[in-house]
Structures are given as structure tokens and as C-alpha cells.
Design a protein around this motif. Structure first.
Motif, PDB file in Angstrom:
ATOM      1  N   ASP A  69       0.832  -1.218   0.000  1.00 24.95           N
ATOM      2  CA  ASP A  69       0.000   0.000   0.000  1.00 24.95           C
ATOM      3  C   ASP A  69       0.861   1.261   0.000  1.00 24.95           C
ATOM      4  OD1 ASP A  69      -2.379  -1.274  -0.160  1.00 24.95           O
ATOM      5  OD2 ASP A  69      -2.730  -1.341   2.019  1.00 24.95           O
ATOM      6  N   VAL A  70       1.922   1.199   0.788  1.00 22.73           N
ATOM      7  CA  VAL A  70       2.809   2.370   0.822  1.00 22.73           C
ATOM      8  C   VAL A  70       3.396   2.619  -0.562  1.00 22.73           C
ATOM      9  CG1 VAL A  70       4.985   3.264   1.729  1.00 22.73           C
ATOM     10  CG2 VAL A  70       3.372   2.135   3.270  1.00 22.73           C
TER      11      VAL A  70
ATOM     12  N   GLY B  29      -0.573  -0.923 -12.046  1.00 26.51           N
ATOM     13  CA  GLY B  29      -1.389  -2.106 -12.345  1.00 26.51           C
ATOM     14  C   GLY B  29      -0.782  -3.358 -11.731  1.00 26.51           C
ATOM     15  N   ALA B  30       0.535  -3.521 -11.951  1.00 22.36           N
ATOM     16  CA  ALA B  30       1.225  -4.707 -11.451  1.00 22.36           C
ATOM     17  C   ALA B  30       1.140  -4.763  -9.926  1.00 22.36           C
ATOM     18  CB  ALA B  30       2.674  -4.702 -11.912  1.00 22.36           C
ATOM     19  N   LEU B  31       1.361  -3.616  -9.272  1.00 24.72           N
ATOM     20  CA  LEU B  31       1.345  -3.583  -7.802  1.00 24.72           C
ATOM     21  C   LEU B  31      -0.054  -3.903  -7.273  1.00 24.72           C
ATOM     22  CD1 LEU B  31       3.528  -0.467  -6.843  1.00 24.72           C
ATOM     23  CD2 LEU B  31       4.164  -2.874  -6.925  1.00 24.72           C
ATOM     24  N   GLN B  32      -1.051  -3.320  -7.926  1.00 23.55           N
ATOM     25  CA  GLN B  32      -2.420  -3.536  -7.473  1.00 23.55           C
ATOM     26  C   GLN B  32      -2.813  -5.010  -7.623  1.00 23.55           C
ATOM     27  OE1 GLN B  32      -3.808  -0.031  -8.956  1.00 23.55           O
ATOM     28  NE2 GLN B  32      -4.519   0.592  -6.915  1.00 23.55           N
ATOM     29  N   ASN B  39      -3.890 -10.723  -1.165  1.00 27.93           N
ATOM     30  CA  ASN B  39      -5.047 -10.571  -0.290  1.00 27.93           C
ATOM     31  C   ASN B  39      -5.941 -11.817  -0.330  1.00 27.93           C
ATOM     32  OD1 ASN B  39      -6.509  -9.172   1.575  1.00 27.93           O
ATOM     33  ND2 ASN B  39      -7.796  -8.140   0.032  1.00 27.93           N
ATOM     34  N   SER B  40      -6.158 -12.338  -1.543  1.00 25.86           N
ATOM     35  CA  SER B  40      -7.056 -13.495  -1.636  1.00 25.86           C
ATOM     36  C   SER B  40      -6.310 -14.816  -1.471  1.00 25.86           C
ATOM     37  CB  SER B  40      -7.805 -13.460  -2.974  1.00 25.86           C
ATOM     38  OG  SER B  40      -6.865 -13.378  -4.018  1.00 25.86           O
ATOM     39  N   SER B  55       9.096  -6.313 -11.353  1.00 27.11           N
ATOM     40  CA  SER B  55       8.347  -5.258 -12.072  1.00 27.11           C
ATOM     41  C   SER B  55       8.948  -3.892 -11.777  1.00 27.11           C
ATOM     42  CB  SER B  55       6.877  -5.216 -11.646  1.00 27.11           C
ATOM     43  OG  SER B  55       6.281  -6.460 -11.797  1.00 27.11           O
ATOM     44  N   THR B  56       9.322  -3.690 -10.502  1.00 28.08           N
ATOM     45  CA  THR B  56       9.887  -2.390 -10.130  1.00 28.08           C
ATOM     46  C   THR B  56      11.203  -2.163 -10.871  1.00 28.08           C
ATOM     47  OG1 THR B  56       8.883  -2.696  -7.961  1.00 28.08           O
ATOM     48  CG2 THR B  56      10.475  -0.899  -8.180  1.00 28.08           C
ATOM     49  N   THR B  57      12.021  -3.221 -10.935  1.00 28.32           N
ATOM     50  CA  THR B  57      13.289  -3.091 -11.658  1.00 28.32           C
ATOM     51  C   THR B  57      13.032  -2.778 -13.134  1.00 28.32           C
ATOM     52  OG1 THR B  57      14.090  -4.808 -10.182  1.00 28.32           O
ATOM     53  CG2 THR B  57      15.513  -4.204 -12.042  1.00 28.32           C
ATOM     54  N   ALA B  58      12.047  -3.485 -13.705  1.00 24.94           N
ATOM     55  CA  ALA B  58      11.718  -3.252 -15.118  1.00 24.94           C
ATOM     56  C   ALA B  58      11.215  -1.821 -15.314  1.00 24.94           C
ATOM     57  CB  ALA B  58      10.662  -4.247 -15.585  1.00 24.94           C
TER      58      ALA B  58
END
Lengths: 398, 390
Positions: A69-70, B29-32, B39-40, B55-58
Motif C-alpha cells: 500500500d505504501v 497495475g502490477a502492484l495492485q 489478499n485473496s 516489475s519495479t526493476t523493469a
């Protein structure tokens, strides 16, 4: 003389027209770099940390969720900032485009006497006027001009000049905050340009503390802001330390009179404006002033005087229409040099009247006809004297 | 300008900040998605977080490339501008031209320019902003002028004619025949109009024109007889004007513009002003003069020389005569200098003209010394020469 039209000659006068928005784009880009750099470092760390703390079993699933979230909210913040920058960028792109088209219009003009050129020039003069009045802080005039000529809206840079004027005014009123904030915003430029603006303004703030007897404030301000840059302004920093020993005003012999002088604020204001204009690539005199200084001289002749010239509509040379002799510009043109001419330009078939005045023969005939004089009579359009046309004498100026 | 335009096009394509936003959206999008999955299905946490990491590195790489693209197109555009605008035009500025004390004069000139251009709103603002004092009457006169011009544009001559009639004597004194031109145009206009403008009813154009001529032409009989008889003859050809010898005076396409122009000119003259705004003319002349002055400035700097005469510009500025020449210029054929009040033009008995200083030089400073005219065999003495005025 030449009526050939060279668009390049006109384009070369318009550098700040395109350079200003381009420079603003660079600024926007730099800001974007800063945002990205900061947030990217944060996100990378956060991603690594989330993975590690999960691997090492330190974080619960809920912890992981809140770590995500952060990251998400940080990223959303970055997005918001980028959307704002994009909007700014769009404005600069739109302005650049309008300005390029404005300049491009010159390339379809073939002669200075073209109607299109006149229209182009009218737009040019209007945007030059906006620029000029803004430098004096006449914001209402500038706005009214843009309202009356909507086509110049994208061709003028109101915001920059309005902000500049506001800071200049604040300095003249003895306030430093606005200028220091500006220095902060443009720190990297000022450093690169080795500008001493910020130092001078800080120095003045210190002087004000001394002036008002706030010695403690003066000392702490000195330590906080002046000592850190002592290496660049060593002599000055040393010199002003001694100021604390003198009380201002009472002592006419104070060696710091120059710094206590009220003129200092005007000096600071001028330093600020020139630094600001240099940074933005704006000329110090307005483009209107530059253009007029050339144009007034190019039009000025030794015959240009403030006195009223005769009103006639018959000669090739109608001095009553001369802009330099006009009540609007005669005083302004007084001290300027006049144009250089190597050839005489007089009406064809010059003849002289008994009073020594020379006109073209046809000019006198046309004037007599328009004035309804009896046949064979002529009238001096300048003095109103009348003669028989027999007195005319042919002269040979060259 | 082509290179600037090209680089602008490139900038538009690859300099768009929208790419930043779409890069960000992708990571968002990727993070969400990772968040929802965790969560599920909490057991996927490790795998998802590894995905987030990659994804962050990309993203870092991607936004880095976007940055590079924007940076490169922006600097290419900047370079194209730098190349196009090499000259610092401030170097041509005459530093003594506008001292701070001239500010009010310049503001006044601007306000007058705005008034005569019909920009009354900005003019009023400037008068207020710069605390100028310009008599209200000037603005009112120009408002009146624009009102008359608007009527003229709508082919309504009455306000112009009324004005010209009220200034009849002053106009005549300066050799103007505006009033007659206006009446003539009205006559022609009636002759060519078959429908009444106001009522929309058909009118007998010949009768209306004739009546107008009878009511209005009489006072001009003396001065404009020739012109009047032409008009009245043309009248006879009314049914077949296009083929008549009078087609030019009747159907001139610029007739209305011409009359509006001379009206403006003479209206301004009576106010003691020229019809073209002086500020506009000076700015137009400046735009033509600056490139030449810049060139000369550059050459003089390179050769480390300065203007030899500070009263005169160093070069001739080729301004088109028809627009920018208002005074006759006399350049002494001997000294090649323009004559001034201090060194005025003098005519020798033979009719040739030289500057006074040249006269002095040719006669070796002796006012009674005989010398030969440089242009003809005649001889004379300086005392015989008379001062002339161009």
C-alpha cells in the motif's frame, strides 16, 4: 529601394519567442527527473525490503499488504505530479507550436508592401507591446491587450514577467522572502552562473537586523547563511562582521554607509532583474525598445523637427505624416542619430519659389488644382504664399 | 525554420510526458494486482513479492528509457534553436535611446498608438497603470472616427459627409477634396443601387441619383467642373455602364477603401496627427533596420572600429521609399553629406545646389572668391548663393 523580403532577417530577431518555452520545458524536464529519481530509489528499496522481510519471515501477510500500500500510494503521488508536469509541458508545446507557425507565416510573404506582412507586423507589434508594458508591471494593460487581440495569447509570456515584476517590487519594498524563494528554485542555475544574487540578498537581510538593532538575530543569521558561503565571498563576509561594532544612522563616519543606504534595495532589485532575464534569455531592454531604437533612427532625417509641418497630400514626400515629427515620437527621437543617406531624394522636376522653397513641379500644380486656384497661379504648400507660375525657377540638386 | 520544425515534430512524438504516466500506470497495475492476489491467496505472497521486485526493476529501466528519449529530443530541439538564433540582438541596441526618464514618453506613445488603432480598452488601462494624462478629447475624436469608418464600411456615407461639411474650410485649406469625393461616391452608389437599403423597396436609381446631384453638387461647381461634367455624362450611359468610357470612375472596386483611407488620413491631419500610427511605422522600420545594424555591429566589433559619426547611423538602411520616406533628402553632391540647419543647401546662380560647407571649401573660405560650379562651366562667388529649403 529594396522591397525584397527576406524572412530570415525577421526570424533572427525573435529568439526569445521560441527559446523561452523551450527553456521552460527543460525546467519541467529537470523537475521530472528529480521526482523520478527520488521516488524510484524509494520504490526499489521498498520492493527489496518487502521481499526480504517476507523471505526472512519477519513480515506477516498483513505487513506485506501494507508495504504494498505504501508503494502504491507513493506511486500514485508520482503519477499526480507527472500529470501536472504533463499539463505544463502541453502548454509549452502549444505555445512553441503557435510561435513556430507565427514565424513560418513569414516565409509566404514576398514583399514588405504585402498586406500579409502588414497583418503579421501588427501581430508582432501587439505582442511586443504586451511584453513591454509587463516589464513595467502594467498587468491590466497587458491583459486588456491580449483580450483585444486573442491571436497573441500563445505568443506572449505573461507569467514569467509578472512573477519577475512581483519579486522586483518586493525587493524595492525591502522584502527578501520572495527573492530568496526564487533563488532556491533556481539554485542550480545560479550556482553554474556564479551569481552572487543570493549572497547579496542574504547580506542585506543581515544588514537589516543590524540596522534595527537586533544584534542577536544578526549574529545567528550571519552564522547560518553567510558563514557557509564565506569561501566564495571571503572578503565581504569578513568586512561585514565588523558592522556589529557600529550603530547605524547615528554615525556619519560609518565605513558601512554604502550597505546601510536605501539605494541598496534598488541595486538588489536591478541585480535580480538582470539575473532573471539572463537566465531566461530575455533582453534587458524590451524587444519593443530595441526595435524602436533602430526604427526611429532609420526614419530620422536632419529635417525632422517637432514643429508642425505643412499638411499636403500631393507631394511624394509628405512631411506631415512623418512619425519622427509626430507629437507622439518627436521627443523620444530627439537624442537619436539620424539615418545615413548617400543619395538625394527629392520630388521629380524640382522648381524653386521666390522664398527659396523647392518642390516638384507636379506637386505645385496638383496643389494649385486641389486648392482651386485660378489657372497660372501657384501656392506654397508650406507657407501659403501665392505667386504667378512664371516665378518658378528650375533647379538642379544633383 | 525547417530544422526547427523537424525537431519540434520529433519532440512532439518522443518528448511526450504522457509516456511517464503510462509507465507509471503499468507498474501501478502490477502492484495492485499483486496486492489483490496476496489478499485473496496469502500463500502466493513470496512469489508475488518477487514479481513486484522484478516489475519495479523493469519499471526503473523503462522510465529511464523514456527519460532518455525526452532528454534527447529536447536537446536536439534546443540545438536546432541555438543554431537558428545565434545573434544576440541586444548588441544593436542604442543604449542612450531610452533612458529611464523617457519611460513616460514611451508609455504615452504606446497609449496614443492604442487609441488610434481603436484599442480603447487597453489604452484606458495603460493611462491608468502608467498614470498618464492624455486629454479625453483625443479618445473621443478617434471613437468618432471609428464610428464614421464603420458606417462607411456599411456603405453609409452620411456621417462622413456631415463631418467633412463641418470641416469644409480647414479641409480646403490643405488642398483636400474629401467632401466632393464623398458626394461623388454617394451619387455613384445611388446610381448603382436599385433597392432602398432601409426599406428594401425597389427605387428608381436614376431619379434618386439625379436628385442627389441637384441637391448637393452645386457648391462644387467652381472647383470640380471637369469632374462633375464627367459624372453627369456617365449618367447618360447608366443602362450600359460596363461598356462606357466611365467604367473606371464608376466601378472601381477599391472606391470604398480609397475613400475610407483618405477620410482617415484627413481626419487625423486635422488632429495634427498622421494616419498611420507613428509607433507602428517606427516598429516596422525597426524590424527592417535591425538585421542590417546587427551585421554592421558584428563587422565593427571584429575590426575593432566604432561609428565615426555619432549623429548618424553607420549604414544606409534600405527602407522602401513609398512607405517610409517623409522628407525630401538632399545629399550634397560634393561632400556626400546630408544637409542640416547648420550646413544648409545653397543654390548657386546656375541653379546647382551644394551644401554650405562645400561652398566654403570651393572658394577657400573667401566669400568673394570666384569659383567654378563643379557641375557646369558657370562661375560665381559664394555671396551670390542663396539658401534653399527642400
Amino acid at each position: 529601394m529594396s522591397k525584397d523580403f527576406n524572412p530570415e532577417n525577421h526570424v533572427l530577431l525573435e529568439q526569445s519567442l521560441l527559446k523561452l518555452p523551450q527553456q521552460q520545458m527543460r525546467q519541467t524536464f529537470k523537475t521530472s527527473q528529480k521526482y523520478i529519481e527520488r521516488d524510484l530509489a524509494f520504490l526499489n528499496n521498498a520492493a527489496s525490503e518487502a521481499l526480504e522481510s517476507c523471505n526472512s519471515g519477519k513480515a506477516s501477510p498483513d505487513d506485506s499488504l501494507s508495504q504494498l500500500d505504501v508503494m502504491i500510494s507513493r506511486l500514485q503521488g508520482l503519477k499526480r505530479k507527472m500529470v501536472n508536469l504533463q499539463a505544463e509541458e502541453d502548454v509549452y508545446m502549444r505555445k512553441s507550436k503557435a510561435r513556430i507557425s507565427h514565424l513560418q507565416a513569414l516565409y509566404s510573404i514576398s514583399s514588405i508592401e504585402d498586406k500579409d506582412y502588414e497583418r503579421w507586423n501588427q501581430i508582432r507589434v501587439n505582442r511586443l507591446l504586451v511584453d513591454d508594458v509587463l516589464r513595467n508591471g502594467y498587468v491590466d494593460t497587458a491583459k486588456a491587450l491580449v483580450d483585444a487581440n486573442p491571436e497573441i495569447e500563445d505568443l506572449v509570456d505573461m507569467d514569467i514577467l509578472v512573477q519577475c515584476k512581483a519579486i522586483e517590487t518586493s525587493l524595492r519594498a525591502g522584502r527578501t522572502d520572495e527573492c530568496l524563494a526564487w533563488c532556491q528554485e533556481n539554485k542550480s542555475y545560479l550556482k553554474k552562473a556564479r551569481s552572487s544574487l543570493e549572497y547579496e540578498v542574504r547580506l542585506q537581510q543581515y544588514v537589516e537586523f543590524v540596522r534595527t538593532g537586533k544584534t542577536v538575530d544578526a549574529i545567528s543569521y550571519y552564522r547560518k547563511y553567510l558563514v557557509p558561503i564565506a569561501d566564495v565571498h571571503f572578503d565581504s563576509v569578513i568586512r561585514i562582521a565588523g558592522m556589529l561594532a557600529f550603530s547605524p544612522g547615528s554615525d556619519q563616519e560609518s565605513p558601512y554607509q554604502d550597505l546601510f543606504s536605501a539605494e541598496r534595495w534598488n541595486h538588489l532589485a536591478e541585480t535580480f532583474v538582470s539575473t532573471h532575464h539572463l537566465m531566461h534569455g530575455i533582453t534587458m531592454p524590451s524587444l519593443l525598445q530595441i526595435t524602436l531604437s533602430a526604427g526611429l533612427s532609420a526614419l530620422k532625417t536632419p529635417s525632422c523637427k517637432a514643429e508642425n509641418h505643412p499638411i499636403t497630400f500631393v507631394s511624394n514626400y509628405n512631411s506631415s505624416l512623418c512619425p519622427i515629427c509626430s507629437p507622439e515620437l518627436s521627443e523620444l527621437s530627439k537624442s537619436l542619430p539620424y539615418a545615413h543617406h548617400v543619395r538625394s531624394m527629392v520630388d521629380p522636376e524640382p522648381v524653386m519659389l521666390p522664398n527659396g522653397r523647392i518642390y516638384g513641379h507636379q506637386t505645385l500644380m496638383d496643389f494649385a488644382a486641389n486648392a482651386g486656384l485660378p489657372a497660372g497661379r501657384v501656392r506654397d504648400p508650406t507657407t501659403g504664399d501665392e505667386w504667378d507660375e512664371k516665378v518658378l525657377r528650375r533647379v538642379y540638386p544633383s | 525554420m525547417d530544422s526547427v520544425l523537424k525537431e519540434y515534430g520529433r519532440l512532439q512524438k518522443s518528448g511526450d510526458f504522457g509516456k511517464y504516466v503510462s509507465d507509471i500506470d503499468q507498474l501501478l497495475g502490477a502492484l495492485q494486482k499483486a496486492r489483490n492476489t496476496i489478499n485473496s491467496a496469502p500463500q502466493s505472497r513470496r512469489e508475488q513479492l518477487a514479481l513486484v521486485k522484478s516489475s519495479t526493476t523493469a519499471f526503473a529501466e523503462k522510465i529511464g528509457n523514456t527519460q532518455k528519449d525526452i532528454h534527447s529530443s529536447l536537446s536536439k530541439y534546443s540545438k536546432a534553436l541555438d543554431k537558428k538564433f545565434k545573434i544576440d540582438i541586444e548588441t544593436s541596441y542604442n543604449r542612450s535611446a531610452f533612458p529611464p526618464s523617457s519611460r513616460t514618453l514611451l508609455d504615452r506613445a504606446i497609449a496614443m498608438h492604442l487609441i488610434r488603432e481603436g484599442h480603447f480598452e487597453p489604452a484606458d488601462k495603460l493611462i491608468k497603470d502608467a498614470s498618464l494624462s492624455i486629454p479625453d478629447v483625443i479618445e473621443e475624436e478617434f471613437k468618432n472616427m471609428y464610428w464614421i469608418l464603420a458606417a462607411l464600411r456599411g456603405h453609409d456615407l452620411k456621417p462622413a459627409i456631415d463631418w467633412a461639411a463641418s470641416k469644409r474650410e480647414k479641409l480646403a485649406a490643405m488642398g483636400s477634396n474629401l467632401e466632393f469625393s464623398l458626394h461623388r461616391l454617394q451619387f455613384i452608389h445611388y446610381l448603382l443601387t436599385t433597392v432602398d437599403e432601409e426599406t428594401g423597396e425597389p427605387v428608381n436609381s436614376t431619379r434618386r441619383a439625379l436628385q442627389y446631384a441637384r441637391e448637393n453638387f452645386a457648391p462644387f461647381g467652381e472647383r470640380h467642373m471637369a469632374s462633375l461634367s464627367k459624372l453627369m455624362c456617365a449618367f447618360l450611359f447608366n443602362s450600359n455602364l460596363e461598356k462606357s468610357p466611365y467604367v473606371n470612375i464608376f466601378l472601381s472596386p477599391s472606391a470604398w477603401d480609397d475613400v475610407a483611407k483618405s477620410f482617415t488620413k484627413e481626419f487625423c491631419s486635422l488632429l495634427g496627427l498622421s494616419s498611420d500610427s507613428p509607433l507602428y511605422l517606427a516598429a516596422a522600420a525597426g524590424a527592417i533596420a535591425l538585421p542590417t545594424l546587427l551585421k554592421v555591429g558584428t563587422i565593427m566589433r571584429e575590426k575593432h572600429t566604432e561609428w565615426s559619426s555619432e549623429n548618424e547611423l553607420p549604414v544606409e538602411i534600405p527602407l522602401p521609399e513609398s512607405m517610409f520616406q517623409f522628407h525630401a533628402i538632399f545629399v550634397c553632391p560634393v561632400s556626400k553629406e546630408q544637409t542640416t540647419d547648420e550646413n544648409p543647401p545653397m543654390m548657386m546662380p546656375c541653379g546647382h545646389i551644394v551644401a554650405k560647407e562645400s561652398l566654403g571649401r570651393m572658394s577657400k573660405g573667401n566669400p568673394n572668391q570666384r569659383f567654378k560650379c563643379p557641375y557646369c562651366p558657370n562661375e560665381s562667388i559664394p555671396n551670390q548663393a542663396i539658401r534653399v529649403y527642400f
